[in-house]
Design an enzyme around this catalytic site. Sequence first.
Site, PDB file in Angstrom:
ATOM      1  N   ASN A  94      24.917  76.587  56.580  1.00  0.00           N
ATOM      2  CA  ASN A  94      24.500  75.521  55.669  1.00  0.00           C
ATOM      3  C   ASN A  94      25.718  75.151  54.824  1.00  0.00           C
ATOM      4  OD1 ASN A  94      23.375  73.896  53.730  1.00  0.00           O
ATOM      5  ND2 ASN A  94      22.036  75.470  52.843  1.00  0.00           N
TER       6      ASN A  94
ATOM      7  N   LYS B 117      26.085  72.748  52.848  1.00  0.00           N
ATOM      8  CA  LYS B 117      25.701  72.132  51.570  1.00  0.00           C
ATOM      9  C   LYS B 117      26.541  70.874  51.313  1.00  0.00           C
ATOM     10  CE  LYS B 117      23.966  76.551  50.077  1.00  0.00           C
ATOM     11  NZ  LYS B 117      23.597  77.455  49.007  1.00  0.00           N
TER      12      LYS B 117
ATOM     13  N   HIS C  29      14.760  73.894  51.221  1.00  0.00           N
ATOM     14  CA  HIS C  29      15.740  74.818  50.634  1.00  0.00           C
ATOM     15  C   HIS C  29      15.473  74.925  49.128  1.00  0.00           C
ATOM     16  CE1 HIS C  29      19.537  76.448  49.224  1.00  0.00           C
ATOM     17  NE2 HIS C  29      19.730  76.872  50.467  1.00  0.00           N
TER      18      HIS C  29
ATOM     19  N   GLU D   9      17.366  74.875  46.694  1.00  0.00           N
ATOM     20  CA  GLU D   9      18.098  73.892  45.870  1.00  0.00           C
ATOM     21  C   GLU D   9      17.369  72.545  45.881  1.00  0.00           C
ATOM     22  OE1 GLU D   9      21.905  74.490  47.752  1.00  0.00           O
ATOM     23  OE2 GLU D   9      21.974  76.495  46.876  1.00  0.00           O
TER      24      GLU D   9
ATOM     25  N   GLU E  19      14.809  83.213  51.834  1.00  0.00           N
ATOM     26  CA  GLU E  19      15.987  83.205  50.978  1.00  0.00           C
ATOM     27  C   GLU E  19      15.576  83.520  49.541  1.00  0.00           C
ATOM     28  OE1 GLU E  19      19.333  80.676  52.829  1.00  0.00           O
ATOM     29  OE2 GLU E  19      18.083  79.348  51.644  1.00  0.00           O
TER      30      GLU E  19
ATOM     31  N   GLY F 238      24.147  82.345  46.770  1.00  0.00           N
ATOM     32  CA  GLY F 238      25.411  81.993  46.128  1.00  0.00           C
ATOM     33  C   GLY F 238      25.800  82.887  44.968  1.00  0.00           C
TER      34      GLY F 238
ATOM     35  N   SER G 263      23.729  85.170  50.226  1.00  0.00           N
ATOM     36  CA  SER G 263      24.942  86.000  50.156  1.00  0.00           C
ATOM     37  C   SER G 263      25.139  86.888  51.379  1.00  0.00           C
ATOM     38  CB  SER G 263      24.946  86.845  48.870  1.00  0.00           C
ATOM     39  OG  SER G 263      24.951  86.008  47.728  1.00  0.00           O
TER      40      SER G 263
HETATM   41  P1  PGA Z   1      24.779  81.665  50.380  1.00  0.00           P
HETATM   42  O1  PGA Z   1      23.731  80.455  50.592  1.00  0.00           O
HETATM   43  O2  PGA Z   1      25.039  82.276  51.713  1.00  0.00           O
HETATM   44  O3  PGA Z   1      25.984  80.992  49.799  1.00  0.00           O
HETATM   45  O4  PGA Z   1      24.138  82.619  49.416  1.00  0.00           O
HETATM   46  C1  PGA Z   1      22.666  80.586  51.496  1.00  0.00           C
HETATM   47  C2  PGA Z   1      21.822  79.334  51.464  1.00  0.00           C
HETATM   48  O5  PGA Z   1      21.653  78.730  50.405  1.00  0.00           O
HETATM   49  O6  PGA Z   1      21.294  78.898  52.506  1.00  0.00           O
END
Ligand code: PGA
Length: 256
Positions: A11, A13, A97, A99, A169, A175, A215
Amino acid sequence: MILRKKLMAGNWKMNRTSTDAVALAQEIVVAIGKQAEVDVVVCPPFTALESVGKALDGSTVKLGAQNMHSEVSGAFTGEISAPMLRAFFATHVILGHSERRTYFGESDEFINKKVIAALKHQLRPIFCVGETLAEREAGATLKVVQTQTERGLEGVSKELATSVVIAYEPVWAIGTGMVATSEQAQEVHAFIRSLLTKLFGEHVAQKVRILYGGSMKSANAAELLGQKDIDGGLIGGASLEARSFVELVKAATVAK
Ligand code: PGA
């Protein structure tokens, strides 16, 4: 018999211009563009879908988008529809997601409409669920995941359910560098599979891939991917460099 082939999805982003995205895609293709042991998907921003799609041509790496609208067309300024993604040969789309839920106010109901629309247009949804830190600390993790899963998959037929990919997640792990332990993740993954069994029956539930996201990196991937109900990863930060993403795909290849 391997019931569930592992799936590793990057992803990206809101990162990489079209040109930079192509360079990243090309590096990934050179490193793993012919392997078929693990399904690999990259999800660049909308503006790079066409160029990255071309860079992936002839490889086994598939193209995914990060979001879409539930309607096919119309007065929805700034939005993108399933047929538009299909026109770029996207095969997957990340939906719900955290976000999107947090910063753009996406509700379970809206996400559900998107899941249905994606399936109708032969796109595989990578449908995300997960609890916040406050919800985990309040002991509400399973309840939150249950509500999101049940509402998000409402109206999905048994036949199409195997096309859905679920991504667990934990919001507090995205993140942040704070990864869920393999026990914490496995507990929720097994719970999601039990929900799928209730919704669609054992046969379907055993076929649906449930990814872990939050992460994931090479230091923790092997242990997470070795869990019984963890069928791959949705990777943010570590998917932005070809080397770290390729390492994760290799970890999935050896994880059984
Ligand atoms: P990350 O993000 O690996 O940077 O924690 C995962 C995601 O948001 O899909």
